[in-house]
Write a protein that holds these residues in place. Structure first.
Motif, PDB file in Angstrom:
ATOM      1  N   GLN A  87      -3.509  -5.735   5.715  1.00  0.00           N
ATOM      2  CA  GLN A  87      -3.714  -6.924   6.534  1.00  0.00           C
ATOM      3  C   GLN A  87      -4.017  -8.136   5.677  1.00  0.00           C
ATOM      4  OE1 GLN A  87      -6.737  -6.172   9.528  1.00  0.00           O
ATOM      5  NE2 GLN A  87      -5.134  -5.601  10.968  1.00  0.00           N
ATOM      6  N   LEU A  88      -3.742  -9.318   6.259  1.00  0.00           N
ATOM      7  CA  LEU A  88      -4.137 -10.596   5.705  1.00  0.00           C
ATOM      8  C   LEU A  88      -5.087 -11.230   6.706  1.00  0.00           C
ATOM      9  CD1 LEU A  88      -1.431  -9.976   4.254  1.00  0.00           C
ATOM     10  CD2 LEU A  88      -1.038 -12.407   4.213  1.00  0.00           C
ATOM     11  N   THR A  89      -6.175 -11.811   6.240  1.00  0.00           N
ATOM     12  CA  THR A  89      -7.127 -12.492   7.105  1.00  0.00           C
ATOM     13  C   THR A  89      -7.171 -13.948   6.685  1.00  0.00           C
ATOM     14  OG1 THR A  89      -8.459 -10.499   7.265  1.00  0.00           O
ATOM     15  CG2 THR A  89      -9.518 -12.529   7.913  1.00  0.00           C
ATOM     16  N   ASN A  90      -6.805 -14.849   7.580  1.00  0.00           N
ATOM     17  CA  ASN A  90      -6.824 -16.268   7.201  1.00  0.00           C
ATOM     18  C   ASN A  90      -8.172 -16.888   7.545  1.00  0.00           C
ATOM     19  OD1 ASN A  90      -6.805 -16.932   9.922  1.00  0.00           O
ATOM     20  ND2 ASN A  90      -4.644 -17.460   9.974  1.00  0.00           N
ATOM     21  N   THR A  91      -8.297 -18.174   7.313  1.00  0.00           N
ATOM     22  CA  THR A  91      -9.578 -18.850   7.503  1.00  0.00           C
ATOM     23  C   THR A  91     -10.024 -18.878   8.952  1.00  0.00           C
ATOM     24  OG1 THR A  91      -8.411 -20.957   7.568  1.00  0.00           O
ATOM     25  CG2 THR A  91      -9.347 -20.283   5.445  1.00  0.00           C
ATOM     26  N   GLY A  92      -9.126 -18.726   9.889  1.00  0.00           N
ATOM     27  CA  GLY A  92      -9.489 -18.680  11.302  1.00  0.00           C
ATOM     28  C   GLY A  92      -9.878 -17.284  11.753  1.00  0.00           C
ATOM     29  N   ASN A  93     -10.070 -16.372  10.796  1.00  0.00           N
ATOM     30  CA  ASN A  93     -10.421 -14.971  11.072  1.00  0.00           C
ATOM     31  C   ASN A  93      -9.407 -14.272  11.956  1.00  0.00           C
ATOM     32  OD1 ASN A  93     -12.708 -14.903   9.456  1.00  0.00           O
ATOM     33  ND2 ASN A  93     -13.964 -15.796  11.079  1.00  0.00           N
ATOM     34  N   THR A  94      -8.159 -14.669  11.847  1.00  0.00           N
ATOM     35  CA  THR A  94      -7.084 -13.984  12.552  1.00  0.00           C
ATOM     36  C   THR A  94      -6.451 -12.992  11.589  1.00  0.00           C
ATOM     37  OG1 THR A  94      -6.642 -15.968  13.843  1.00  0.00           O
ATOM     38  CG2 THR A  94      -4.932 -14.294  13.816  1.00  0.00           C
ATOM     39  N   ASN A  95      -6.393 -11.737  11.974  1.00  0.00           N
ATOM     40  CA  ASN A  95      -5.778 -10.719  11.122  1.00  0.00           C
ATOM     41  C   ASN A  95      -4.297 -10.605  11.431  1.00  0.00           C
ATOM     42  OD1 ASN A  95      -8.263 -10.174  10.037  1.00  0.00           O
ATOM     43  ND2 ASN A  95      -8.648  -8.397  11.314  1.00  0.00           N
ATOM     44  N   HIS A  96      -3.504 -10.503  10.370  1.00  0.00           N
ATOM     45  CA  HIS A  96      -2.075 -10.281  10.491  1.00  0.00           C
ATOM     46  C   HIS A  96      -1.728  -9.032   9.697  1.00  0.00           C
ATOM     47  CE1 HIS A  96      -2.277 -14.678  11.317  1.00  0.00           C
ATOM     48  NE2 HIS A  96      -1.398 -14.334  12.229  1.00  0.00           N
ATOM     49  N   THR A  97      -0.801  -8.253  10.194  1.00  0.00           N
ATOM     50  CA  THR A  97      -0.383  -7.016   9.540  1.00  0.00           C
ATOM     51  C   THR A  97       0.720  -7.320   8.530  1.00  0.00           C
ATOM     52  OG1 THR A  97      -0.917  -5.741  11.502  1.00  0.00           O
ATOM     53  CG2 THR A  97       0.584  -4.718   9.936  1.00  0.00           C
ATOM     54  N   LEU A  98       0.619  -6.694   7.352  1.00  0.00           N
ATOM     55  CA  LEU A  98       1.664  -6.804   6.344  1.00  0.00           C
ATOM     56  C   LEU A  98       2.101  -5.404   5.947  1.00  0.00           C
ATOM     57  CD1 LEU A  98       3.428  -8.406   4.368  1.00  0.00           C
ATOM     58  CD2 LEU A  98       1.543  -8.296   2.731  1.00  0.00           C
ATOM     59  N   GLN A  99       3.369  -5.096   6.182  1.00  0.00           N
ATOM     60  CA  GLN A  99       3.966  -3.840   5.730  1.00  0.00           C
ATOM     61  C   GLN A  99       4.993  -4.180   4.662  1.00  0.00           C
ATOM     62  OE1 GLN A  99       4.955  -0.877   8.904  1.00  0.00           O
ATOM     63  NE2 GLN A  99       4.817  -2.721  10.169  1.00  0.00           N
ATOM     64  N   THR A 100       5.056  -3.344   3.616  1.00  0.00           N
ATOM     65  CA  THR A 100       6.051  -3.551   2.568  1.00  0.00           C
ATOM     66  C   THR A 100       6.796  -2.257   2.310  1.00  0.00           C
ATOM     67  OG1 THR A 100       4.415  -3.134   0.847  1.00  0.00           O
ATOM     68  CG2 THR A 100       4.810  -5.434   1.429  1.00  0.00           C
ATOM     69  N   PHE A 101       8.048  -2.413   1.942  1.00  0.00           N
ATOM     70  CA  PHE A 101       8.909  -1.301   1.577  1.00  0.00           C
ATOM     71  C   PHE A 101       9.528  -1.659   0.229  1.00  0.00           C
ATOM     72  CE2 PHE A 101       8.764  -1.911   6.101  1.00  0.00           C
ATOM     73  CZ  PHE A 101       8.486  -0.648   6.601  1.00  0.00           C
ATOM     74  N   GLY A 102       9.486  -0.745  -0.742  1.00  0.00           N
ATOM     75  CA  GLY A 102      10.009  -1.070  -2.057  1.00  0.00           C
ATOM     76  C   GLY A 102      10.773   0.075  -2.697  1.00  0.00           C
ATOM     77  N   ALA A 103      11.719  -0.295  -3.553  1.00  0.00           N
ATOM     78  CA  ALA A 103      12.470   0.676  -4.364  1.00  0.00           C
ATOM     79  C   ALA A 103      12.755   0.014  -5.695  1.00  0.00           C
ATOM     80  CB  ALA A 103      13.778   1.050  -3.667  1.00  0.00           C
ATOM     81  N   GLY A 104      12.504   0.768  -6.790  1.00  0.00           N
ATOM     82  CA  GLY A 104      12.710   0.178  -8.096  1.00  0.00           C
ATOM     83  C   GLY A 104      12.590   1.147  -9.238  1.00  0.00           C
ATOM     84  N   ILE A 105      12.246   0.608 -10.402  1.00  0.00           N
ATOM     85  CA  ILE A 105      12.196   1.372 -11.661  1.00  0.00           C
ATOM     86  C   ILE A 105      10.811   1.249 -12.283  1.00  0.00           C
ATOM     87  CG2 ILE A 105      13.118   1.465 -14.018  1.00  0.00           C
ATOM     88  CD1 ILE A 105      15.124   2.444 -12.026  1.00  0.00           C
ATOM     89  N   VAL A 106      10.330   2.371 -12.856  1.00  0.00           N
ATOM     90  CA  VAL A 106       9.068   2.419 -13.597  1.00  0.00           C
ATOM     91  C   VAL A 106       9.388   2.850 -15.027  1.00  0.00           C
ATOM     92  CG1 VAL A 106       6.824   3.567 -13.773  1.00  0.00           C
ATOM     93  CG2 VAL A 106       7.832   3.144 -11.530  1.00  0.00           C
ATOM     94  N   VAL A 107       8.794   2.176 -16.008  1.00  0.00           N
ATOM     95  CA  VAL A 107       8.961   2.545 -17.404  1.00  0.00           C
ATOM     96  C   VAL A 107       7.585   2.980 -17.911  1.00  0.00           C
ATOM     97  CG1 VAL A 107       9.623   1.787 -19.708  1.00  0.00           C
ATOM     98  CG2 VAL A 107      10.828   0.890 -17.700  1.00  0.00           C
ATOM     99  N   ARG A 108       7.435   4.272 -18.171  1.00  0.00           N
ATOM    100  CA  ARG A 108       6.139   4.806 -18.642  1.00  0.00           C
ATOM    101  C   ARG A 108       6.097   4.720 -20.164  1.00  0.00           C
ATOM    102  NH1 ARG A 108       7.686   8.853 -14.490  1.00  0.00           N
ATOM    103  NH2 ARG A 108       8.670   9.923 -16.214  1.00  0.00           N
ATOM    104  N   LEU A 109       5.132   3.964 -20.663  1.00  0.00           N
ATOM    105  CA  LEU A 109       5.013   3.750 -22.106  1.00  0.00           C
ATOM    106  C   LEU A 109       4.193   4.843 -22.762  1.00  0.00           C
ATOM    107  CD1 LEU A 109       4.324  -0.070 -21.977  1.00  0.00           C
ATOM    108  CD2 LEU A 109       6.500   1.078 -22.253  1.00  0.00           C
TER     109      LEU A 109
END
Length: 179
Positions: free
Chosen positions: A157-179
């Motif tokens: 969630q994100l909470t703005n200055t008016g104390n209104t909560n908004h939902t944030l969902q993310t979906f990701g696909a990518g590459i990881v390089v382990r050092l």
């Protein structure tokens, strides 16, 4: 002194530091979000972009590893309004992965992060900042030694200055390089 050097060397040999880059999509929803949505009406928007970060698994706990994750997210998509959909965030927190569990054909992980996110709600040319938190769940699938493909889902969630909560969902696909 030699014991200190051996312990420090063993710790670094066991550590897993990895930068990553993902294509990501963020879905942001709540009151007043989205083109044509009134401030008291619930709506949503989707933005596309990238997530970039670095994690360090610094402590082994049996088959699990505990570490930290630092990430930035920049998503910006055009839509039918001149303002587009914009989300930008910086998050940091802790991660736990199952890299020592041989039963999985991938490395599962879970993360809990806090930070700051800015969005335009899909209705303004500029972004406003909010406190943000998110939990990510995913898996790294080894392709080659030190290189893995990553799939991830995040919710928070994100909470703005008016104390209104908004939902944030993310979906990701990518590459990881382990050092």
């Amino acid at each position: 002194m030699a014991g200190v050097v051996l312990v420090a060397g063993a710790r670094r040999a066991d550590a897993q530091i990895a930068p990553y880059a993902m294509f990501s999509a963020g879905h942001y929803s709540g009151l007043g979000v989205g083109s044509g949505t009134a401030p008291t009406q619930s709506g949503g928007m989707t933005a596309l972009g990238g997530t970039f970060g670095l994690y360090d698994d610094f402590m082994r706990l049996g088959p699990l590893r505990l570490g930290t994750d630092f990430r930035g997210m920049i998503q910006n998509s055009a839509n039918s309004t001149p303002n587009g959909n914009k989300i930008a965030a910086g998050l940091a927190g802790f991660r736990l992965d199952g890299s020592g569990i041989p039963a999985f054909p991938f490395t599962p992980y879970v993360q809990a992060e806090v930070g700051v996110a800015g969005t335009n709600n899909g209705t303004s040319p500029s972004k406003s900042s909010s406190f943000a938190y998110q939990f990510q769940f995913g898996g790294d699938f080894s392709l080659f030694p030190h290189i893995a493909a990553r799939l991830e889902y995040g919710a928070g969630q994100l909470t703005n200055t008016g104390n209104t909560n908004h939902t944030l969902q993310t979906f990701g696909a990518g590459i990881v390089v382990r050092l």
